[in-house]
Scaffold this active site. Structure first.
Site, PDB file in Angstrom:
ATOM      1  N   ASN A  53       0.864  -1.179   0.000  1.00 49.44           N
ATOM      2  CA  ASN A  53       0.000   0.000   0.000  1.00 49.44           C
ATOM      3  C   ASN A  53       0.902   1.230   0.000  1.00 49.44           C
ATOM      4  OD1 ASN A  53      -1.789   2.054   0.542  1.00 49.44           O
ATOM      5  ND2 ASN A  53      -2.247   1.393   2.639  1.00 49.44           N
ATOM      6  N   TRP A  54       1.003   1.858  -1.169  1.00 45.93           N
ATOM      7  CA  TRP A  54       1.929   2.997  -1.300  1.00 45.93           C
ATOM      8  C   TRP A  54       1.409   4.258  -0.627  1.00 45.93           C
ATOM      9  CZ3 TRP A  54       3.959   3.291  -7.060  1.00 45.93           C
ATOM     10  CH2 TRP A  54       4.510   2.056  -7.421  1.00 45.93           C
ATOM     11  N   LYS A  55       0.131   4.282  -0.314  1.00 47.92           N
ATOM     12  CA  LYS A  55      -0.503   5.500   0.229  1.00 47.92           C
ATOM     13  C   LYS A  55      -0.257   6.668  -0.735  1.00 47.92           C
ATOM     14  CE  LYS A  55      -0.120   3.355   4.662  1.00 47.92           C
ATOM     15  NZ  LYS A  55       0.095   3.432   6.092  1.00 47.92           N
ATOM     16  N   HIS A  58      -9.480   1.133   5.144  1.00 43.25           N
ATOM     17  CA  HIS A  58      -8.154   1.322   5.722  1.00 43.25           C
ATOM     18  C   HIS A  58      -8.271   2.319   6.877  1.00 43.25           C
ATOM     19  CE1 HIS A  58      -4.035   2.655   6.279  1.00 43.25           C
ATOM     20  NE2 HIS A  58      -3.694   1.476   5.772  1.00 43.25           N
ATOM     21  N   GLU A  85      -6.638   4.777   7.779  1.00 40.30           N
ATOM     22  CA  GLU A  85      -6.470   6.204   7.436  1.00 40.30           C
ATOM     23  C   GLU A  85      -7.738   6.764   6.787  1.00 40.30           C
ATOM     24  OE1 GLU A  85      -2.766   5.667   5.367  1.00 40.30           O
ATOM     25  OE2 GLU A  85      -1.861   5.123   7.279  1.00 40.30           O
ATOM     26  N   GLU A 118      -4.848  -4.754  10.831  1.00 39.38           N
ATOM     27  CA  GLU A 118      -3.873  -3.680  10.981  1.00 39.38           C
ATOM     28  C   GLU A 118      -4.139  -2.935  12.286  1.00 39.38           C
ATOM     29  OE1 GLU A 118      -2.108  -2.586   6.942  1.00 39.38           O
ATOM     30  OE2 GLU A 118      -3.913  -1.378   7.194  1.00 39.38           O
ATOM     31  N   GLY A 163       2.645   2.666  10.705  1.00 35.78           N
ATOM     32  CA  GLY A 163       3.561   3.782  10.489  1.00 35.78           C
ATOM     33  C   GLY A 163       4.244   4.272  11.759  1.00 35.78           C
ATOM     34  N   SER A 170       3.757  -1.663  10.363  1.00 35.72           N
ATOM     35  CA  SER A 170       5.210  -1.638  10.546  1.00 35.72           C
ATOM     36  C   SER A 170       5.856  -3.002  10.336  1.00 35.72           C
ATOM     37  CB  SER A 170       5.574  -1.076  11.930  1.00 35.72           C
ATOM     38  OG  SER A 170       5.126   0.257  12.042  1.00 35.72           O
ATOM     39  N   GLY A 190       2.955  -0.979   4.262  1.00 41.40           N
ATOM     40  CA  GLY A 190       2.964   0.434   3.904  1.00 41.40           C
ATOM     41  C   GLY A 190       4.383   0.887   3.602  1.00 41.40           C
ATOM     42  N   GLY A 191       5.044   1.457   4.607  1.00 41.39           N
ATOM     43  CA  GLY A 191       6.373   2.052   4.431  1.00 41.39           C
ATOM     44  C   GLY A 191       7.349   1.173   3.655  1.00 41.39           C
TER      45      GLY A 191
END
Ligand code: PGA
Length: 260
Positions: free
Chosen positions: A8-10, A100, A102, A172, A178, A217, A238-239
């Site tokens: 997930n590149w966001k 998600h 966010e 998640e 993150g 993470s 993510g990251g």
């Protein structure tokens, strides 16, 4: 059971960087196939490019899929700035993240809205990747199992049993996204077993085969312990999905952990 590694590149990367990352991920997964399903979820403007480049990996036998990070819950209409499920499907997008944290936190999305999105995605033959997970306070006050069960019930109440074959769930924990904090493998395993039990209670035996991914993470240096757990079927990253080396290391780790 499928093993899935989804990135997930966001809201990251410009078009040149996106092409470079997609080319590296797809090209290198091709050279070292792991049996893991590789999913990339770049921002909307890069979805067509991702579909085109995923075909490279598919041509050499890798199960490579493209997911959107969001979709609108209505089929079409006067919703300026939104992107619909039929649009995504017509581009060749395979899947879509739903709920998600966010989206829940910054855009007020609810699990009732998630239910509508899932309904449309399934109608158009796409795979919803439904996210769930508790916040810090809920982890600390011990209500986390009840919270996640409520989320799943809210999103899945109207899903037809036959459609469970196309559902993916991602656990998640919001406190781990993150933040550099990760659930311990045992905390994650306990929750994944709870999620699987809940899915079977809602959807019957067909739901036992729904892949449940861990996110929060997850990095190459902590992935092995997580992926070795029996109810963890891969990750939503993510990251670490923004760097080809790290993402590929996670694909390899998932493949190693899940070898029969
Ligand atoms: P993270 O994000 O790996 O950067 O914690 C995971 C996610 O939000 O999908």
């Amino acid at each position: 059971m499928r093993t899935i590694l989804a990135g997930n590149w966001k809201m990251n990367k410009d078009a040149t960087e996106a092409r470079a990352l997609l080319t590296a991920v797809m090209g290198r997964s091709c050279k070292a196939p792991t049996g893991v399903e590789v999913v990339v979820a770049p921002p909307f403007p890069y979805l067509a490019m991702a579909v085109e480049l995923a075909a490279v990996a598919r041509d050499c036998g890798v199960v490579a899929k493209v997911a959107a990070q969001n979709c609108h819950h209505k089929e079409n209409g006067a919703y300026t700035g939104e992107v619909s499920v039929p649009m995504l499907r017509s581009l060749g997008v395979d899947a879509c993240l739903v709920a998600h944290s966010e989206r829940r936190q910054y855009f007020g999305e609810t699990y009732a809205l998630a239910a509508d999105k899932i309904h449309l995605l399934l109608q158009y033959g796409m795979e919803p990747i439904l996210c769930c997970g508790e916040g810090q306070e809920e982890r600390e006050n011990g209500s986390f199992n009840a919270v996640v069960e409520r989320q799943l019930r809210g999103a899945l109440a109207t899903v037809d049993r036959k459609d469970y074959a196309r559902l993916v769930v991602a656990y998640e924990p919001v406190w781990a996204i993150g933040t550099g904090l990760t659930a311990t493998p045992q905390q994650a395993q306990d929750m994944h077993a709870h999620i699987r039990g809940t899915l079977v209670r809602i959807g019957g035996e067909a739901a036992r085969e729904v892949p449940v991914l861990y996110g929060g993470s997850c990095k190459p240096d902590n992935a092995e312990g997580l992926f070795n757990m029996p109810d963890i079927n891969g990750g939503l990253i993510g990251g670490a999905s923004l760097e080809a080396d790290q993402f590929l290391a996670l694909i390899t780790a998932a493949g190693r952990a899940k070898q029969p």
